[in-house]
Scaffold this active site. Structure first.
Site, short mmCIF file in Angstrom:
data_model
loop_
_atom_site.label_atom_id
_atom_site.label_comp_id
_atom_site.label_asym_id
_atom_site.label_seq_id
_atom_site.Cartn_x
_atom_site.Cartn_y
_atom_site.Cartn_z
N LEU A 74 -10.46 -29.37 49.31
CA LEU A 74 -11.84 -29.75 48.97
C LEU A 74 -12.21 -31.07 49.62
CD1 LEU A 74 -11.97 -28.67 45.24
CD2 LEU A 74 -13.06 -27.57 47.20
N TYR A 75 -11.24 -31.97 49.69
CA TYR A 75 -11.48 -33.26 50.34
C TYR A 75 -11.95 -33.07 51.78
CZ TYR A 75 -10.36 -37.69 52.63
OH TYR A 75 -10.42 -38.83 53.36
N ALA A 76 -11.22 -32.24 52.52
CA ALA A 76 -11.58 -31.99 53.91
C ALA A 76 -12.93 -31.30 54.02
CB ALA A 76 -10.51 -31.15 54.59
N THR A 78 -15.50 -31.47 51.94
CA THR A 78 -16.61 -32.38 51.64
C THR A 78 -16.81 -33.39 52.77
OG1 THR A 78 -15.16 -33.85 50.34
CG2 THR A 78 -16.40 -32.15 49.14
#
Length: 124
Positions: A74-76, A78
């Site tokens: 999810l980090y990547a 976003t």
């Protein structure tokens, strides 16, 4: 990986110097400078990127031209979305944007005044 620190005495600069020396042994380089220095930031941003957005891409080294369709976190995802939104605003409104991504290191070398340590100390 490239870091930026002005080594001010907000907290013990010696701690920062020791950390910087340890990081350099792992090819993490700390540039001494001020975040307000436009010339320095311009030079640093010319090499700025993040490998997280490249996801399942198996080509190395990564290139800014590589596709980023397959995020693995999810980090990547976003980060990628944020870049696309900035690009769209630039295209539609001719608005120049700069995106800064800050992160916190949770380790024995963390900043001594981080909130979670202060909260824990106050609770105890």
């Amino acid at each position: 990986v490239l870091g930026l620190d002005n080594f001010k005495d907000y907290y013990n600069p010696l701690l920062k110097r020791v950390r910087s020396n340890l990081l350099s042994k792992h090819q993490v380089f700390i540039v001494e400078g001020d975040l307000n220095g436009v010339t320095l930031l311009t030079k640093l941003f010319d090499i700025a990127s993040s490998s997280s957005v490249y996801g399942l891409n198996i080509e190395t080294p990564f290139s800014a031209c590589d596709r980023t369709d397959y995020s693995v976190s999810l980090y990547a995802a976003t980060k990628k979305i944020g870049k696309e939104i900035a690009h769209t605003y630039n295209h539609i409104y001719d608005l120049s944007l700069t995106k800064l991504i800050f992160f916190i290191v949770y380790s024995p070398w963390r900043k001594p005044d981080m909130a979670y340590f202060l909260f824990t100390k106050d609770i105890m």
